[in-house]
Design a protein around this motif. Structure first.
Motif, PDB file in Angstrom:
ATOM      1  N   ILE A  50       0.267  -0.830   0.061  1.00 34.22           N
ATOM      2  CA  ILE A  50       0.287   0.245   0.326  1.00 34.22           C
ATOM      3  C   ILE A  50       1.437   0.571  -0.117  1.00 34.22           C
ATOM      4  CG2 ILE A  50      -1.573   1.564   1.263  1.00 34.22           C
ATOM      5  CD1 ILE A  50      -2.883  -1.626   2.228  1.00 34.22           C
ATOM      6  N   ALA A  51       2.088   1.021   0.668  1.00 33.39           N
ATOM      7  CA  ALA A  51       2.309   2.509   0.885  1.00 33.39           C
ATOM      8  C   ALA A  51       3.539   2.650  -0.187  1.00 33.39           C
ATOM      9  CB  ALA A  51       3.681   2.057   1.777  1.00 33.39           C
ATOM     10  N   SER A  52       4.003   1.779  -1.087  1.00 28.40           N
ATOM     11  CA  SER A  52       4.764   1.577  -2.628  1.00 28.40           C
ATOM     12  C   SER A  52       3.489   2.146  -3.760  1.00 28.40           C
ATOM     13  CB  SER A  52       5.114   0.448  -2.734  1.00 28.40           C
ATOM     14  OG  SER A  52       5.580   0.611  -4.051  1.00 28.40           O
ATOM     15  N   GLU A  53       2.054   1.843  -2.991  1.00 26.90           N
ATOM     16  CA  GLU A  53       1.184   2.292  -4.168  1.00 26.90           C
ATOM     17  C   GLU A  53       0.850   3.826  -3.523  1.00 26.90           C
ATOM     18  OE1 GLU A  53       0.047   0.804  -7.126  1.00 26.90           O
ATOM     19  OE2 GLU A  53       2.190  -0.449  -6.581  1.00 26.90           O
ATOM     20  N   ARG A  54       0.953   4.323  -2.640  1.00 25.33           N
ATOM     21  CA  ARG A  54       0.730   6.333  -2.275  1.00 25.33           C
ATOM     22  C   ARG A  54       1.979   6.402  -2.963  1.00 25.33           C
ATOM     23  NH1 ARG A  54      -1.011   6.290   3.683  1.00 25.33           N
ATOM     24  NH2 ARG A  54      -3.895   4.770   3.737  1.00 25.33           N
ATOM     25  N   GLN A  65      12.166   1.067  -2.626  1.00 29.83           N
ATOM     26  CA  GLN A  65      12.864   1.087  -1.352  1.00 29.83           C
ATOM     27  C   GLN A  65      11.857   0.599  -0.209  1.00 29.83           C
ATOM     28  OE1 GLN A  65      14.223   5.302  -0.192  1.00 29.83           O
ATOM     29  NE2 GLN A  65      15.761   4.150   1.441  1.00 29.83           N
ATOM     30  N   ALA A  66      10.890   0.399  -0.366  1.00 30.45           N
ATOM     31  CA  ALA A  66       9.221  -0.451   0.180  1.00 30.45           C
ATOM     32  C   ALA A  66      10.036  -1.965  -0.190  1.00 30.45           C
ATOM     33  CB  ALA A  66       7.472   0.259  -0.129  1.00 30.45           C
ATOM     34  N   MET A  67       9.663  -1.455  -1.436  1.00 31.14           N
ATOM     35  CA  MET A  67      10.221  -3.178  -1.860  1.00 31.14           C
ATOM     36  C   MET A  67      11.421  -3.856  -1.588  1.00 31.14           C
ATOM     37  SD  MET A  67       7.154  -3.980  -3.613  1.00 31.14           S
ATOM     38  CE  MET A  67       7.052  -3.101  -2.092  1.00 31.14           C
ATOM     39  N   ASP A  68      12.076  -3.680  -1.466  1.00 30.48           N
ATOM     40  CA  ASP A  68      13.503  -3.414  -1.033  1.00 30.48           C
ATOM     41  C   ASP A  68      13.550  -3.554  -0.096  1.00 30.48           C
ATOM     42  OD1 ASP A  68      14.515  -3.287  -3.629  1.00 30.48           O
ATOM     43  OD2 ASP A  68      16.061  -1.409  -2.909  1.00 30.48           O
ATOM     44  N   GLN A  69      12.698  -2.710   1.228  1.00 30.69           N
ATOM     45  CA  GLN A  69      12.456  -3.365   2.436  1.00 30.69           C
ATOM     46  C   GLN A  69      11.513  -4.459   2.612  1.00 30.69           C
ATOM     47  OE1 GLN A  69      13.681  -1.595   5.857  1.00 30.69           O
ATOM     48  NE2 GLN A  69      13.751  -4.114   5.796  1.00 30.69           N
ATOM     49  N   LEU A  70      10.743  -5.008   2.241  1.00 33.33           N
ATOM     50  CA  LEU A  70      10.128  -6.366   2.337  1.00 33.33           C
ATOM     51  C   LEU A  70      11.245  -7.128   1.974  1.00 33.33           C
ATOM     52  CD1 LEU A  70       7.351  -7.754   2.528  1.00 33.33           C
ATOM     53  CD2 LEU A  70       7.125  -7.134   0.311  1.00 33.33           C
ATOM     54  N   GLY A  71      11.574  -7.394   0.807  1.00 29.99           N
ATOM     55  CA  GLY A  71      12.840  -8.352  -0.162  1.00 29.99           C
ATOM     56  C   GLY A  71      13.670  -8.450   1.504  1.00 29.99           C
ATOM     57  N   GLU A  72      14.192  -7.819   1.857  1.00 33.96           N
ATOM     58  CA  GLU A  72      15.052  -7.826   3.284  1.00 33.96           C
ATOM     59  C   GLU A  72      14.106  -8.284   4.533  1.00 33.96           C
ATOM     60  OE1 GLU A  72      17.555  -5.713   6.627  1.00 33.96           O
ATOM     61  OE2 GLU A  72      16.832  -4.153   5.392  1.00 33.96           O
ATOM     62  N   ILE A  73      13.040  -8.171   4.645  1.00 36.61           N
ATOM     63  CA  ILE A  73      12.849  -8.691   5.544  1.00 36.61           C
ATOM     64  C   ILE A  73      11.928 -10.177   5.351  1.00 36.61           C
ATOM     65  CG2 ILE A  73       9.810  -8.257   7.159  1.00 36.61           C
ATOM     66  CD1 ILE A  73       9.495  -5.743   6.164  1.00 36.61           C
ATOM     67  N   GLU A  74      11.541 -10.412   3.919  1.00 41.95           N
ATOM     68  CA  GLU A  74      11.390 -11.992   3.761  1.00 41.95           C
ATOM     69  C   GLU A  74      12.506 -12.413   3.666  1.00 41.95           C
ATOM     70  OE1 GLU A  74       8.959 -11.105  -0.360  1.00 41.95           O
ATOM     71  OE2 GLU A  74       7.365 -11.376   0.994  1.00 41.95           O
ATOM     72  N   HIS A  75      13.926 -11.854   3.502  1.00 41.32           N
ATOM     73  CA  HIS A  75      15.366 -12.705   3.415  1.00 41.32           C
ATOM     74  C   HIS A  75      15.198 -13.358   5.325  1.00 41.32           C
ATOM     75  CE1 HIS A  75      19.147 -13.742   2.373  1.00 41.32           C
ATOM     76  NE2 HIS A  75      19.677 -13.253   3.224  1.00 41.32           N
TER      77      HIS A  75
END
Length: 94
Positions: A50-54, A65-75
């Protein structure tokens, strides 16, 4: 857009400072709350999406950056995937 960070503690007691380009993450996570790993992942996926879409709505492009952060969280979360009792605690926002 108001940038915010949220701090989490992983099952091994390590901590991560995470980025969000929007305050929307406050609608999905509560400081002091411990979430089962799959629940935490679902909440952060939705919040950061949602943040990225905003950002896209305002600037015409998604927030990498939001998608990179999500990738780090998933990793990081993948390290605990075999632990059915794994919980992630939200420490706070800044």
């Amino acid at each position: 857009m108001p940038v915010m960070h949220f701090h989490v503690r992983w099952p091994d007691q390590s901590e991560t400072r995470c980025y969000s380009p929007s305050l929307v993450v406050q609608d999905f996570l509560t400081p002091g709350q411990a979430y089962e790993l799959p629940d935490f992942l679902g909440r952060t996926r939705e919040a950061l999406g949602i943040a990225s879409e905003r950002v896209r709505a305002k600037f015409g492009f998604a927030c990498s950056q939001a998608m990179d952060q999500l990738g780090e969280i998933e990793h990081i979360a993948a390290r605990f995937a075999d632990r059915p009792d794994a919980r992630v605690t939200v420490l706070g926002f800044d």
